[in-house]
Design an enzyme around this catalytic site. Structure first.
Site, PDB file in Angstrom:
ATOM      1  N   ARG A  58      14.414 -12.743   9.158  1.00 44.53           N
ATOM      2  CA  ARG A  58      13.925 -14.029   8.685  1.00 44.53           C
ATOM      3  C   ARG A  58      12.597 -13.925   7.945  1.00 44.53           C
ATOM      4  O   ARG A  58      12.470 -14.343   6.808  1.00 44.53           O
ATOM      5  CB  ARG A  58      13.689 -14.929   9.892  1.00 44.53           C
ATOM      6  N   THR A  59      11.606 -13.348   8.601  1.00 42.14           N
ATOM      7  CA  THR A  59      10.264 -13.342   8.019  1.00 42.14           C
ATOM      8  C   THR A  59      10.239 -12.531   6.726  1.00 42.14           C
ATOM      9  O   THR A  59       9.643 -12.935   5.734  1.00 42.14           O
ATOM     10  CB  THR A  59       9.259 -12.778   9.034  1.00 42.14           C
ATOM     11  N   LYS A  86       7.148  11.035   8.838  1.00 41.29           N
ATOM     12  CA  LYS A  86       6.574  12.377   8.695  1.00 41.29           C
ATOM     13  C   LYS A  86       5.166  12.432   9.275  1.00 41.29           C
ATOM     14  O   LYS A  86       4.458  13.413   9.100  1.00 41.29           O
ATOM     15  CB  LYS A  86       6.520  12.771   7.207  1.00 41.29           C
ATOM     16  N   ARG A 108       3.778  -6.539   8.750  1.00 41.98           N
ATOM     17  CA  ARG A 108       4.304  -6.764  10.099  1.00 41.98           C
ATOM     18  C   ARG A 108       4.158  -5.443  10.835  1.00 41.98           C
ATOM     19  O   ARG A 108       4.559  -4.394  10.320  1.00 41.98           O
ATOM     20  CB  ARG A 108       5.781  -7.164   9.972  1.00 41.98           C
ATOM     21  N   HIS A 136       1.116 -14.642  14.665  1.00 45.02           N
ATOM     22  CA  HIS A 136       2.156 -14.769  13.646  1.00 45.02           C
ATOM     23  C   HIS A 136       1.854 -16.080  12.909  1.00 45.02           C
ATOM     24  O   HIS A 136       2.538 -17.089  13.077  1.00 45.02           O
ATOM     25  CB  HIS A 136       3.534 -14.801  14.318  1.00 45.02           C
TER      26      HIS A 136
END
Lengths: 315, 178
Positions: A58-59, A86, A108, A136
């Site tokens: 969604r975000t 890595k 995020r 958020h």
């Protein structure tokens, strides 16, 4: 009127006027989204990188759409297919991406504080798309917009947040945002999922769901993260549903026009029953629609932001 | 800011707006396929007045829309403060309509360029015309108004201040020194 900060890290410190500006601007963008060609040329020439170190549907799609609707160029990064595997550090990854001349970073990350850290080591505008259990902000803003559309006001509104408060960045940002706008917030959930001293955020704690629902104008139902159950924070999913699940029967005892929200993704039949999620009280899909408008608003308001130093150089 | 001269008073503004309404009807042979779109802020107030006059003259209702051009500005990257975004409200399909754009002052022409782009994103009008209360010169783009209330030669250190009843409580046009 403009935003004081060049970044959006969390909602703490935003004033009522600033949040109102973001919501008003988002309302105007909703008209753009209704057009036959839902696109405006405003951010032409701006490059935005979406750095997603945690899974998200969604975000991420919402930010990406918001960027495209504003004609920005966007690049997506997911940690699964990157040099992070890595062993590259967050700082190195971000600085390398910034060296490719970008303007804004949407991040995020599973670690609380990652967006703040980036804002200190990069010169780009940073927007937090969720960091650990910290914040958020765009989710809380879209929740505020959805509530304001439904009720016409936020001040004095009674909002109950139900579920895993302890691990929820959605809950924290909502509590801060709602408090600034003058709403009254109640929280409800198992004692093991309730942060210690949560009252200090200005909320009322309801141990029983019936008490939380009785007064509420709106209920924000949080997702139960099933991995918590494995850690023994609550005995069984079934017991959680019996004690805290939002069921049709519980809704019958609530206010007649109570609004049900959920940030997604839903566990149907656990924290929320299907007939509630799909019923007439639910605004869950409006939340998703509003998400794009709110993110357009935030991108728009921050895109012109400059550091004071740069502003002086331009004079 | 100092007022150098009063260019129009209440009566002059209302006579001029009535004349513009007549000219619009004359040039478009009536109200067939006609729509009036005002550019925020103040252009929308003037557009409403033109619609009211057309109603009185021709007894016909003409669709009204208001346009916010903020998202189409060409100086977006240069501004230090973000302009406040307002709603665009055009409750009809512009395709194949004769659209008259209305604004208070025509200056560089950049606002009109933005407004035309914004309109084109909403559909394909049959034609776009432009009505302004004041044309003060200094064009930076090849744009010309179809209906002009008053031509006023100005220097670029001056500003034309349009006050309207709906927003400022009084109808007046002033020439001010910045």
């Amino acid at each position: 009127m403009q935003l004081q900060s060049r970044h959006l890290i969390d909602l703490e410190g935003l004033t009522e006027g600033e949040i109102t500006l973001i919501l008003d601007t988002a309302s105007s963008f909703k008209e753009v989204l209704e057009r036959p060609i839902p696109k405006v040329p405003t951010l032409r020439g701006k490059t935005i990188v979406n750095l997603f170190f945690e899974p998200s549907t969604r975000t991420r799609i919402s930010f990406e759409l918001a960027e495209k609707r504003l004609s920005a160029d966007s690049v997506n990064f997911t940690s699964a297919s990157s040099s992070v595997l890595k062993g590259e550090t967050l700082k190195d990854t971000a600085r390398n991406i910034e060296a490719m001349k970008i303007d804004m970073v949407v991040i995020r990350h599973a670690a609380a504080g990652a967006p703040l850290f980036l804002s200190q080591c990069l010169s780009s505008v940073i927007i937090n798309a969720g960091d650990g259990a910290h914040a958020h902000p765009t989710q809380a803003l879209l929740d505020l917009l959805t509530l304001r559309e439904r009720f016409g006001f936020l001040s004095g509104l009674k909002v109950a947040i139900v579920g895993d408060i302890e691990h929820s960045r959605v809950a924290r940002s909502n509590i801060h945002g709602l408090a600034v706008m003058g709403a009254k917030v109640g929280v409800c959930g198992p004692a093991t999922l309730m942060p210690r001293e949560v009252e200090r955020l200005g909320v009322t704690v309801y141990p029983r769901i019936e008490d939380a629902l009785a007064e509420a104008d709106a209920v924000n139902v949080l997702r139960i993260q099933l991995e918590r159950q494995k850690k023994g924070l609550f005995p069984t999913v079934r017991e959680y549903r019996n004690l805290f699940g939002i069921t049709r029967r519980r809704l019958d005892e609530a206010k007649r026009d109570v609004v049900i929200m959920h940030p997604g993704p839903m566990n149907r039949g656990i924290e929320i029953d299907s007939d509630v999620a799909d019923g007439s009280h639910s605004v869950i899909l409006q939340q998703v629609t509003n998400g794009v408008a709110v993110r357009m608003s935030v991108l728009y308001l921050l895109a012109g932001a400059r550091t004071k130093l740069e502003g002086v150089e331009q004079e | 800011m100092k007022i150098k001269a009063e260019l129009m008073d209440e009566e002059a503004v209302s006579r001029t707006m009535l004349r513009l309404a007549h000219e619009i009807l004359e040039k478009n042979h009536g109200t067939e396929k006609l729509a009036i779109v005002g550019i925020r802020n103040r252009g929308d107030c003037l557009a409403r007045r033109i619609i009211r006059s057309i109603q009185e003259i021709d007894k016909k209702n003409v669709p009204f829309g208001e346009l916010d051009i903020t998202l189409y500005r060409d100086d977006f990257q240069k501004l230090n403060e973000q302009p406040v975004l307002q709603e665009t409200n055009i409750p009809f399909d512009v395709t194949d309509l004769r659209i008259v754009l209305v604004d208070d002052v025509l200056y560089t022409g950049r606002t009109i360029r933005s407004a035309m782009d914004a309109l084109m994103d909403l559909g394909r009008p049959a034609l776009i015309q432009l009505a302004v209360l004041i044309d003060r010169g200094h064009r930076e783009l090849p744009i010309k108004a179809d209906y002009v209330g008053k031509n006023i030669p100005t220097s670029s250190s001056e500003q034309v201040q349009v006050l309207l009843r709906e927003m400022d409580g009084v109808d007046r046009v002033n020439l001010v020194q910045v």
